[in-house]
Write a protein that holds these residues in place. Structure first.
Motif, mmCIF file in Angstrom:
data_model
loop_
_atom_site.group_PDB
_atom_site.id
_atom_site.type_symbol
_atom_site.label_atom_id
_atom_site.label_comp_id
_atom_site.label_asym_id
_atom_site.label_seq_id
_atom_site.Cartn_x
_atom_site.Cartn_y
_atom_site.Cartn_z
ATOM 1 N N ALA A 111 0.817 -1.218 0.000
ATOM 2 C CA ALA A 111 0.000 0.000 0.000
ATOM 3 C C ALA A 111 0.846 1.261 0.000
ATOM 4 O O ALA A 111 0.491 2.257 -0.628
ATOM 5 C CB ALA A 111 -0.934 -0.008 1.208
ATOM 6 N N ILE A 112 1.976 1.239 0.678
ATOM 7 C CA ILE A 112 2.780 2.447 0.834
ATOM 8 C C ILE A 112 3.286 2.968 -0.503
ATOM 9 O O ILE A 112 3.432 4.169 -0.720
ATOM 10 C CB ILE A 112 3.960 2.199 1.811
ATOM 11 C CG1 ILE A 112 4.507 3.520 2.353
ATOM 12 C CG2 ILE A 112 5.030 1.373 1.168
ATOM 13 C CD1 ILE A 112 3.647 4.155 3.380
ATOM 14 N N SER A 113 3.546 2.041 -1.456
ATOM 15 C CA SER A 113 4.009 2.436 -2.793
ATOM 16 C C SER A 113 2.905 2.346 -3.832
ATOM 17 O O SER A 113 3.090 2.741 -4.984
ATOM 18 C CB SER A 113 5.188 1.544 -3.217
ATOM 19 O OG SER A 113 4.776 0.191 -3.354
ATOM 20 N N GLY A 114 1.755 1.794 -3.432
ATOM 21 C CA GLY A 114 0.635 1.646 -4.359
ATOM 22 C C GLY A 114 0.741 0.436 -5.262
ATOM 23 O O GLY A 114 -0.090 0.242 -6.152
ATOM 24 N N HIS A 115 1.754 -0.427 -5.043
ATOM 25 C CA HIS A 115 1.969 -1.578 -5.916
ATOM 26 C C HIS A 115 0.850 -2.614 -5.747
ATOM 27 O O HIS A 115 0.580 -3.090 -4.639
ATOM 28 C CB HIS A 115 3.316 -2.218 -5.592
ATOM 29 C CG HIS A 115 3.615 -3.429 -6.434
ATOM 30 N ND1 HIS A 115 3.836 -3.351 -7.795
ATOM 31 C CD2 HIS A 115 3.723 -4.742 -6.106
ATOM 32 C CE1 HIS A 115 4.078 -4.562 -8.261
ATOM 33 N NE2 HIS A 115 4.012 -5.427 -7.248
ATOM 34 N N SER A 116 0.185 -2.928 -6.854
ATOM 35 C CA SER A 116 -0.856 -3.964 -6.932
ATOM 36 C C SER A 116 -2.092 -3.665 -6.085
ATOM 37 O O SER A 116 -2.942 -4.542 -5.896
ATOM 38 C CB SER A 116 -0.293 -5.342 -6.527
ATOM 39 O OG SER A 116 0.722 -5.754 -7.419
ATOM 40 N N VAL A 117 -2.224 -2.451 -5.575
ATOM 41 C CA VAL A 117 -3.398 -2.119 -4.765
ATOM 42 C C VAL A 117 -4.668 -2.142 -5.612
ATOM 43 O O VAL A 117 -5.753 -2.468 -5.114
ATOM 44 C CB VAL A 117 -3.217 -0.734 -4.093
ATOM 45 C CG1 VAL A 117 -4.472 -0.321 -3.340
ATOM 46 C CG2 VAL A 117 -2.035 -0.759 -3.139
ATOM 47 N N ASP A 118 -4.550 -1.807 -6.905
ATOM 48 C CA ASP A 118 -5.724 -1.818 -7.774
ATOM 49 C C ASP A 118 -6.338 -3.213 -7.881
ATOM 50 O O ASP A 118 -7.522 -3.362 -8.179
ATOM 51 C CB ASP A 118 -5.352 -1.292 -9.162
ATOM 52 C CG ASP A 118 -4.220 -2.084 -9.800
ATOM 53 O OD1 ASP A 118 -3.306 -2.500 -9.061
ATOM 54 O OD2 ASP A 118 -4.249 -2.275 -11.025
ATOM 55 N N ARG A 119 -5.528 -4.248 -7.609
ATOM 56 C CA ARG A 119 -6.047 -5.618 -7.662
ATOM 57 C C ARG A 119 -7.067 -5.882 -6.561
ATOM 58 O O ARG A 119 -7.894 -6.796 -6.671
ATOM 59 C CB ARG A 119 -4.901 -6.617 -7.548
ATOM 60 C CG ARG A 119 -3.926 -6.590 -8.723
ATOM 61 C CD ARG A 119 -2.845 -7.641 -8.556
ATOM 62 N NE ARG A 119 -1.857 -7.588 -9.628
ATOM 63 C CZ ARG A 119 -0.769 -8.368 -9.690
ATOM 64 N NH1 ARG A 119 -0.542 -9.242 -8.717
ATOM 65 N NH2 ARG A 119 0.064 -8.248 -10.702
#
Length: 424
Positions: free
Chosen positions: A285-293
Motif C-alpha cells: 500500500a505504501i508504494s501503491g503496488h498492486s493495490v488496484d487488484r
C-alpha cells in the motif's frame, strides 16, 4: 426481514407509551406487511379492538393480516375465529404456532401482499470494508485506492477510531463504498487497556463487517497469522460476507522468487481454513503496488455473491455428486435421499436440499456436498449456505419442484430493506 415485537397492551396517545409500544410502533411504520396476532383461546379483548382501530386509522395503506393463534384444532379453530370477524376490515386466519397448522397459508398470504420480484435498486452501491489487526496498513490501502489521504496513517496503532466511509469509482465505472475500520485486537487486550474508546472502535469495526458486502481482511506479510486473524475470519464467515485476503507490505519479504507466493498461500490456507474459498491479493500500500487488484478482486467477489444458478443446472451438479458418493447408511440400514435442490437466496448464495430425513445426512457428507458445489459451480470469494429440509416422499430427485409441501410454503426473497412486523 421479520421483526418480532413485544406484547402491545395499549397504543393510546393519552399516556406516555412504554418502550415496548414505541418499538412496536417503529416496527409497524418501517414494515411492508403487518401480522396482527391475537389469541384464539382468550377470544376478542378490548386491547385487540384498540389495536385494530389504531391499525385501521393510521396504517390503512399497509398490508395487514389478522392471524388468530392457538387454534390447534381445525374444527374448534372455525369457532375461535368467529369473534374476530367483528373487527371489520380484517379477515381472521386460524393458525397454530405450536403445531404449525395454517402457517403455510399465512406465508402464502404474506407473499401475496409483497412485490417479491422487485428489481435491484439502481443506486445500489456495494460496500467494501477493510478490516484487520492494528497497524497492518488498512488506512494506507484506502488512501492508495482513492489517491488521496482520506484517513490518518501512523506507525502508532489505534490511529483510526471510527469506521470511515469513502465513495470510490473503479476503472470500469463501478461505484463502491469503502469502509476503513479500527484495528481489532483480542477482547482481553482491549479490556486490560481500559480504553472505552478502543472498545467502541472494535464494536464499530464489527458493525462495519455486518453492513458491508465484501470484506478485505488485511494481514501483514512478515507477521504470522494469529488467533485474532482467525477470529475475524470466523466473524466474516458467520455474517455471510464475501471476502478477499489482502497480504500487505509484500515488499518486506526478503529473497522473493516465483515460488514465494505459492508457499505463502499454502501457509495462509492452512491457518485460515475457514476462508479456503477467499482469493488472496499481494500488495504494498505504501508504494501503491498492486493495490488496484484489491478492487478488481472485490468486484469479482461481489458478482459471485450475487450469482444465481438455475434449478436444472444445480440439480445436475447434485446428481453428479450423488453418483460419485452416495449418502452413508445408518446402523439401522437407512439412507438419506435427496429429492431435489434449489437456490433460495443470494448474498450469500443459499441452497435448499429437500430430503427424506435431514438427520440421515452427517456433517461430513454436508461438507462433501458443499465442496462439490464449489468445484462444479464456482462461487469463489463468498460463503455458501446449505439448508436441509425434510419433505414427503415424491419420487425421483430430478422430478421434484412441484407442490406437496405439506402445508409449508417455499419462499425465495431478493429484497433490500424490507421488513415484516409481527404485532400482538
Amino acid at each position: 426481514m421479520v421483526v418480532d415485537t413485544g406484547g402491545v397492551i395499549t397504543v393510546s396517545k393519552s399516556k406516555m407509551p412504554s418502550m415496548i409500544e414505541r418499538q412496536a410502533t417503529a416496527a409497524v411504520e418501517e414494515s411492508s406487511a403487518i401480522i396482527f396476532l391475537v389469541d384464539g383461546q382468550a377470544g376478542l379483548t378490548a386491547a385487540d379492538v384498540e389495536i385494530a382501530d389504531w391499525l385501521r386509522k393510521h396504517y390503512s395503506h399497509k398490508f395487514v393480516i389478522l392471524a388468530v393463534n392457538k387454534c390447534e384444532s381445525p374444527k374448534k379453530g372455525i369457532m375461535q375465529v368467529s369473534d374476530f370477524w367483528t373487527l371489520g376490515s380484517f379477515s381472521p386466519l386460524p393458525i397454530s404456532a405450536l403445531s404449525g397448522t395454517g402457517t403455510g397459508e399465512l406465508l402464502d398470504l404474506v407473499c401475496s401482499g409483497l412485490d417479491l420480484h422487485e428489481e435491484q435498486d439502481e443506486d445500489y452501491v456495494p460496500a467494501i470494508s477493510i478490516v484487520g489487526r492494528p497497524n497492518v496498513g488498512k488506512s494506507s490501502i484506502l488512501n492508495a485506492l482513492v489517491g488521496e489521504d482520506r484517513t490518518i496513517v501512523s506507525p502508532i496503532s489505534g490511529t483510526t477510531r471510527d469506521a470511515i466511509d469513502t465513495e470510490f469509482t473503479g476503472p470500469d465505472g463501478q461505484k463502491f463504498r469503502l469502509i476503513d475500520t479500527a484495528g481489532i485486537r483480542k477482547r482481553a487486550a482491549v479490556a486490560s487497556s481500559g480504553s472505552t474508546t478502543e472498545a467502541l472502535s472494535v464494536n464499530r469495526a464489527f458493525r462495519a463487517i455486518r453492513r458491508s458486502d465484501v470484506v478485505a481482511l488485511v494481514i501483514e506479510a512478515m507477521a504470522c497469522i494469529t488467533e485474532q486473524d482467525f477470529k475475524i475470519a470466523e466473524r466474516i464467515e458467520k455474517e455471510g460476507k464475501g471476502c478477499l485476503i489482502v497480504v500487505n507490505k509484500w515488499d518486506t519479504i526478503p529473497n522473493k522468487n516465483q515460488q514465494s507466493a505459492v508457499y505463502y498461500e499454502q501457509d495462509v490456507r492452512e491457518k485460515l481454513r475457514i476462508l479456503q474459498w477467499a482469493p488472496i491479493v499481494y500488495a504494498t500500500a505504501i508504494s501503491g503496488h498492486s493495490v488496484d487488484r484489491v478492487i478488481v478482486a472485490a468486484s469479482e467477489v461481489e458478482k459471485e455473491r450475487s450469482r444465481r444458478l438455475s434449478t436444472a443446472t444445480l440439480n445436475q451438479v447434485v446428481q453428479e455428486a450423488l453418483a460419485f458418493k452416495s449418502p452413508p447408511r445408518t446402523r439401522g440400514g437407512k439412507r438419506g435421499r435427496i429429492y431435489y435442490c434449489t437456490q433460495a437466496a443470494i448474498r450469500p448464495p443459499t441452497f435448499v436440499f429437500f430430503v427424506n430425513d435431514a438427520n440421515l445426512f452427517p456433517e461430513t457428507y454436508r461438507r462433501y456436498m458443499e465442496k462439490q458445489l464449489r468445484k462444479d459451480a464456482g462461487f469463489p470469494g463468498t460463503p455458501i449456505r446449505l439448508l436441509w429440509r425434510n419433505r414427503r416422499k415424491m419420487g425421483k430427485m430430478d422430478g421434484g419442484g412441484g407442490k406437496g409441501s405439506g402445508g409449508r410454503a417455499q419462499l425465495s426473497l431478493k429484497s433490500r430493506g424490507r421488513k415484516l412486523a409481527l404485532t400482538s
